[in-house]
Every structure is written in C-alpha cells, then in structure tokens.
Design a protein around this motif. Sequence first.
Motif, PDB file in Angstrom:
ATOM      1  N   VAL A 101       0.878  -1.382   0.147  1.00  0.00           N
ATOM      2  CA  VAL A 101      -0.088  -0.031   0.042  1.00  0.00           C
ATOM      3  C   VAL A 101       0.829   1.272  -0.064  1.00  0.00           C
ATOM      4  N   SER A 102       0.418   2.141  -0.585  1.00  0.00           N
ATOM      5  CA  SER A 102       1.218   3.536  -0.455  1.00  0.00           C
ATOM      6  C   SER A 102       0.027   4.867  -0.814  1.00  0.00           C
ATOM      7  N   GLY A 103       0.479   5.937  -0.682  1.00  0.00           N
ATOM      8  CA  GLY A 103      -0.090   6.994  -1.007  1.00  0.00           C
ATOM      9  C   GLY A 103       0.724   8.457  -0.749  1.00  0.00           C
ATOM     10  N   VAL A 104      -0.079   9.470  -0.621  1.00  0.00           N
ATOM     11  CA  VAL A 104       0.622  10.702  -0.543  1.00  0.00           C
ATOM     12  C   VAL A 104      -0.222  11.335   0.864  1.00  0.00           C
ATOM     13  N   TYR A 105       0.918  11.777   1.506  1.00  0.00           N
ATOM     14  CA  TYR A 105       0.412  12.816   2.650  1.00  0.00           C
ATOM     15  C   TYR A 105      -0.432  13.959   2.292  1.00  0.00           C
ATOM     16  N   ARG A 106      -1.414  14.441   2.697  1.00  0.00           N
ATOM     17  CA  ARG A 106      -2.293  15.607   2.363  1.00  0.00           C
ATOM     18  C   ARG A 106      -2.103  16.674   3.276  1.00  0.00           C
ATOM     19  N   GLU A 107      -2.132  16.163   4.611  1.00  0.00           N
ATOM     20  CA  GLU A 107      -2.156  17.002   5.815  1.00  0.00           C
ATOM     21  C   GLU A 107      -1.358  16.432   6.966  1.00  0.00           C
ATOM     22  N   VAL A 108      -0.296  17.133   7.657  1.00  0.00           N
ATOM     23  CA  VAL A 108       0.576  16.693   8.511  1.00  0.00           C
ATOM     24  C   VAL A 108       0.433  17.727   9.626  1.00  0.00           C
ATOM     25  N   PHE A 153      -3.832  11.092   4.539  1.00  0.00           N
ATOM     26  CA  PHE A 153      -3.030  10.601   3.329  1.00  0.00           C
ATOM     27  C   PHE A 153      -3.992   9.705   2.436  1.00  0.00           C
ATOM     28  N   THR A 154      -3.565   9.725   1.280  1.00  0.00           N
ATOM     29  CA  THR A 154      -4.080   8.884   0.227  1.00  0.00           C
ATOM     30  C   THR A 154      -3.719   7.429   0.330  1.00  0.00           C
ATOM     31  N   TRP A 155      -4.509   6.391   0.131  1.00  0.00           N
ATOM     32  CA  TRP A 155      -4.341   5.002   0.339  1.00  0.00           C
ATOM     33  C   TRP A 155      -4.753   4.148  -0.913  1.00  0.00           C
ATOM     34  N   ALA A 156      -3.815   3.556  -1.606  1.00  0.00           N
ATOM     35  CA  ALA A 156      -3.846   2.730  -2.538  1.00  0.00           C
ATOM     36  C   ALA A 156      -3.417   1.427  -2.428  1.00  0.00           C
ATOM     37  N   TRP A 157      -3.845   0.330  -3.003  1.00  0.00           N
ATOM     38  CA  TRP A 157      -3.129  -0.868  -3.016  1.00  0.00           C
ATOM     39  C   TRP A 157      -2.434  -0.859  -4.231  1.00  0.00           C
ATOM     40  N   ARG A 158      -1.199  -1.518  -4.235  1.00  0.00           N
ATOM     41  CA  ARG A 158      -0.666  -1.654  -5.737  1.00  0.00           C
ATOM     42  C   ARG A 158      -1.370  -2.629  -6.637  1.00  0.00           C
ATOM     43  N   SER A 159      -2.154  -3.533  -6.107  1.00  0.00           N
ATOM     44  CA  SER A 159      -3.125  -4.286  -6.908  1.00  0.00           C
ATOM     45  C   SER A 159      -4.268  -3.724  -7.436  1.00  0.00           C
ATOM     46  N   THR A 160      -4.806  -2.540  -6.897  1.00  0.00           N
ATOM     47  CA  THR A 160      -5.883  -1.814  -7.371  1.00  0.00           C
ATOM     48  C   THR A 160      -5.721  -0.335  -7.236  1.00  0.00           C
ATOM     49  N   PRO A 161      -4.764   0.351  -8.174  1.00  0.00           N
ATOM     50  CA  PRO A 161      -4.340   1.663  -7.779  1.00  0.00           C
ATOM     51  C   PRO A 161      -5.366   2.483  -7.853  1.00  0.00           C
ATOM     52  N   GLU A 162      -6.478   2.351  -8.701  1.00  0.00           N
ATOM     53  CA  GLU A 162      -7.458   3.032  -9.271  1.00  0.00           C
ATOM     54  C   GLU A 162      -8.507   3.176  -8.125  1.00  0.00           C
ATOM     55  N   ARG A 163      -8.423   2.444  -7.308  1.00  0.00           N
ATOM     56  CA  ARG A 163      -9.327   2.676  -5.911  1.00  0.00           C
ATOM     57  C   ARG A 163      -8.678   2.982  -4.807  1.00  0.00           C
ATOM     58  N   GLU A 164      -8.403   4.458  -4.990  1.00  0.00           N
ATOM     59  CA  GLU A 164      -7.761   5.369  -4.046  1.00  0.00           C
ATOM     60  C   GLU A 164      -8.542   5.874  -2.992  1.00  0.00           C
ATOM     61  N   SER A 165      -8.510   5.542  -1.829  1.00  0.00           N
ATOM     62  CA  SER A 165      -9.354   6.050  -0.697  1.00  0.00           C
ATOM     63  C   SER A 165      -8.413   7.159   0.150  1.00  0.00           C
ATOM     64  N   LEU A 166      -9.002   7.410   1.225  1.00  0.00           N
ATOM     65  CA  LEU A 166      -8.349   8.880   2.100  1.00  0.00           C
ATOM     66  C   LEU A 166      -8.376   8.234   3.390  1.00  0.00           C
ATOM     67  N   VAL A 167      -7.372   8.268   4.119  1.00  0.00           N
ATOM     68  CA  VAL A 167      -7.161   8.002   5.606  1.00  0.00           C
ATOM     69  C   VAL A 167      -7.106   9.164   6.617  1.00  0.00           C
TER      70      VAL A 167
END
Length: 151
Positions: free
Chosen positions: A77-84, A92-106
């Motif tokens: 899993v990987s993503g980008v920090y939006r707010e720190v 941060f965004t949350w996307a599995w390598r296997s389904t990158p089109e299904r980005e969610s937000l944590v």
Amino acid sequence: MPAEPARAGAAVKPSLTLKRRLNAAPEKVYAAWTDPAKIAKWFGPDAGPVTRSETDIRAGGRYSIVFHTDDGEEHNVSGVYREVIPNEKLQFTWAWRSTPERESLVTVLIKPDNGGSILTLIHEQFFDDAARDRHRHGWTGSLDKLETYLA
C-alpha cells in the motif's frame, strides 16, 4: 453559468471510523505512525511481518508499506500525505498496488487524554461495502497491535 446541483440519489461511498484510547502520549502515537522502524513493529492485521516501510512526512510526501499476512500473502500500500500536523493529525491517500484506481483517504486524529491519547481513524471513499469491511478487519488488527506496541 450556475454550478450544477448535486445529483439526487448520488451514491455515497462507504467509510469507517474507529476509535481507540492508547496508553501513550500523542508524541509517541504520532511517532508510531510516522517512523518507518516503528510502523514495522505494529502495522498489519495479524502477526505477519512488515518487510518495507518508507515515509516522507510532509504534505505532498509519499509513504509505502509492504507487509505479509499469516497466510503468506504480500500486501503493498502507498499514498501521499495531504495534511501533516505533528502529534495531532495525519491525512493521506491510500491505494493498494493491486488496485491503484481504488484510491481512498485515511485521516488519523490524535488527542491527548489523561496522560494517554484518543486515536480516531477515519477511512473514507471506499470502492464498495466489501472493501470497507475488509479494511475494518485490517485496521482493527493493526490498532490491536498498535495498542500492544505502545503499552
């Protein structure tokens, strides 16, 4: 031109919210979420190991975590920090390598509480209810391990 009104009956994407009281100060909880060596001690739904953890803790910075579950399956899993906001909030965004089109937000919120912390984890914009339910299982296992790690 006027803004287009929201579609009536537009589907709301599933989300989940989990809360925990942790016996650790906000600084320790924050460090557990941001220090790659600490993430490796607790992340994942079961006893499977974290084999890679990388963080660049700043808005726009990336993270990546690779872990294995007890059944031997690898998860990436990987993503980008939006707010720190140190010791208070990570988003941060949350996307599995296997389904990158299904980005969610944590969003992880940390509030002081009598020498400990209240952690609120909000995970939103899931693809469907099944994805939300799988993540509830995964996050519950991870938070159980985080609680033990910080005890």
